[in-house]
Design an enzyme around this catalytic site. Structure first.
Site, PDB file in Angstrom:
ATOM      1  N   ASP A   1      34.906  45.283 -67.463  1.00 11.99           N
ATOM      2  CA  ASP A   1      35.570  44.519 -68.513  1.00 11.99           C
ATOM      3  C   ASP A   1      36.529  45.464 -69.236  1.00 11.99           C
ATOM      4  OD1 ASP A   1      36.278  43.001 -70.707  1.00 11.99           O
ATOM      5  OD2 ASP A   1      34.248  42.749 -71.482  1.00 11.99           O
TER       6      ASP A   1
ATOM      7  N   SER B   1      33.945  37.489 -76.989  1.00  9.31           N
ATOM      8  CA  SER B   1      35.331  37.878 -76.762  1.00  9.31           C
ATOM      9  C   SER B   1      36.142  37.781 -78.067  1.00  9.31           C
ATOM     10  CB  SER B   1      35.892  37.006 -75.627  1.00  9.31           C
ATOM     11  OG  SER B   1      37.063  37.555 -75.138  1.00  9.31           O
TER      12      SER B   1
ATOM     13  N   HIS C   1      33.751  40.364 -67.585  1.00  8.24           N
ATOM     14  CA  HIS C   1      34.115  39.673 -68.821  1.00  8.24           C
ATOM     15  C   HIS C   1      33.929  38.154 -68.683  1.00  8.24           C
ATOM     16  CE1 HIS C   1      35.865  39.437 -72.783  1.00  8.24           C
ATOM     17  NE2 HIS C   1      36.428  38.313 -72.391  1.00  8.24           N
TER      18      HIS C   1
END
Ligand SMILES: *[C@@H]1O[C@H](CO)[C@@H](O)[C@H](O)[C@H]1NC(C)=O
Ligand SMILES: *[C@@H]1O[C@H](CO)[C@@H](O)[C@H](O)[C@H]1NC(C)=O
Length: 411
Positions: A351, A192, A381
């Site tokens: 996501d 991320s 995610h």
């Protein structure tokens, strides 16, 4: 009285059912577990909004509870030696294989950058601690987990610069020798926002004058790669998906740059581009860089360009940061991509950041960089981090195994 309590009871039940229930795509495994997990995140987010509204504590301050709740003290064990140190003034947690004595071979190394939208997270959260130990034991490698400072207390470029300082310090011949690391076999990786930092560091390091040791590989797990277009098909499709709804991602982006809420509002409306950043929109044009399957249901329209960035102009620093490739690694021309280390990019169907990752796959491949793209059709995610009970998901194990397998074969 009795009727009153029944009505209240029914109302509460339906409210909580409504609250927990969310249309989660059928394909996602362990849907109920994900709904419950997500209802916790949503409740906390609402609490954080409320707290900010009444002036108790700011939004990210409340959300930081997630980080504290999963915090552990990283300790050495039979297989892994753990030390907490400072590299050029920045905190790091260093995981090394326990010595087996003798003149053993040099180890590989993975520099790991945790996720959390530049505002949350820590090397010392149990999922990151566990992942580091797994890499050490399975690869016999050194893992350097960087405790970079976080926004909003430290806006861009502080988190990025902390990471860059650590990487430069570590990649010195004498420092590597001290930890028995092979200078030819070092990767940078992160998930991320950590994937964002890993991609940015990989790009900047190859431009660093006099840099002797370079990275061999970069492994990016559902990375954030651009701030210019927050209406890509994946942002549209996954606007309300669990763990990272669009609003939260926009919040992370805006808080990374500034605490001025005008930027948040402009980003929500996708009207935050200014004339300077608009010249770079071509690098994130999803009608060109996404395979057709991902964009055929959507009609491309370029984000609006507003002088001053849709009211975000008051924050001059933020206006400049938008166009900075150290924040948005997708914003560099092809020539700057050519000599990058080989890459692993993990993307998830459900996501908002899916298309950031896929566009980078397309652009790196076009520039001749070797890329392994692993796309999870049922992924969401944050999936790789859900390894700890009670929020442990089967998909996290598959993702972890495939990711480590790639590191084994490519570092
Ligand atoms: C994006 O790509 C489309 C199709 O190739 C093109 O029509 C459009 O002008 C491009 N926009 C930008 C901002 O690059
Ligand atoms: C895209 O544009 C076409 C042609 O103008 C139109 O028929 C279609 O409904 C549009 N799709 C979306 C998702 O807006």
């Amino acid at each position: 009285m009795r009727l009153g309590s029944i009505v209240l009871f029914v109302a509460l039940c339906s409210l909580s059912a409504y609250y927990i229930y969310e249309p989660i795509p059928e394909e996602i495994e362990e849907r109920w577990k994900l709904m419950l997990t997500n209802s916790f995140f949503r409740s906390l987010s609402h609490l954080a909004d409320f707290s900010e509204l009444v002036g108790l504590k700011d939004y990210m301050g409340v959300m930081y509870f997630i980080t504290l709740a999963e915090r552990v003290v990283p300790l050495s064990d039979q297989h892994v030696k753990v030390t907490e140190q400072k590299f050029d003034g920045v905190e790091v947690v260093l995981y090394q294989p326990q010595h087996r004595g003798g003149d053993r071979e040099l180890s590989r190394a993975v520099i790991y950058l945790h996720g959390g939208g530049w505002c949350l997270g820590s090397s010392r959260m149990s999922p990151y601690d566990l992942l580091a130990r797994k890499i050490v034991t399975e690869m016999d490698a050194v893992v350097l987990s960087v405790e970079y400072r976080l926004a909003p207390a430290h806006h861009f470029p502080v988190p990025y610069e902390d990471v860059y300082r650590v990487v430069k310090h570590f990649l010195q011949e004498d420092v590597l020798a001290q930890y028995h690391v092979d200078p030819e076999r070092i990767a940078v990786s992160g998930d991320s926002a950590g994937g964002n930092l890993a991609a940015a560091v990989s790009q900047q390091l190859q431009k660093e004058p006099g840099q002797q040791v370079q990275l061999k590989a970069q492994a990016l797990i559902y990375p954030v790669l651009q701030a210019l277009d927050l209406n890509t098909p994946s942002y549209q499709q996954n606007r309300d998906m669990p763990i990272l709804p669009r609003t939260l991602m926009v919040r992370f982006w805006s808080e990374y740059f500034t605490s001025d809420k005008a930027l948040f509002r402009a980003m929500m409306a996708n009207t935050h581009n200014n004339p300077e950043s608009s010249n770079l929109l071509k690098f994130v044009n999803w009608s060109n860089f996404l395979p057709e399957t991902y964009h055929k249901k959507y009609n491309y329209s370029a984000p609006a360009v507003v002088a001053g960035g849709g009211g975000a102009g008051g924050t001059d620093g933020a206006t400049r940061s938008l166009a900075d490739p150290r924040a948005s690694p997708l914003l560099v021309p092809d020539a700057s991509l050519r000599s990058l280390p080989k890459a692993y990019i993990l993307t998830c169907e459900y996501d908002v950041l899916r298309d950031d990752g896929i566009m980078y796959v397309t652009r790196l491949r076009a520039a001749g960089v070797h890329v392994t793209h692993e796309h999870y059709d049922t992924g969401f995610h944050g999936g790789l981090m859900f390894t700890v009970w009670p929020t442990d998901f089967l998909i996290a194990r598959r993702m972890t195994d495939n990711y480590i397998k790639w590191l084994m074969e490519n570092v």
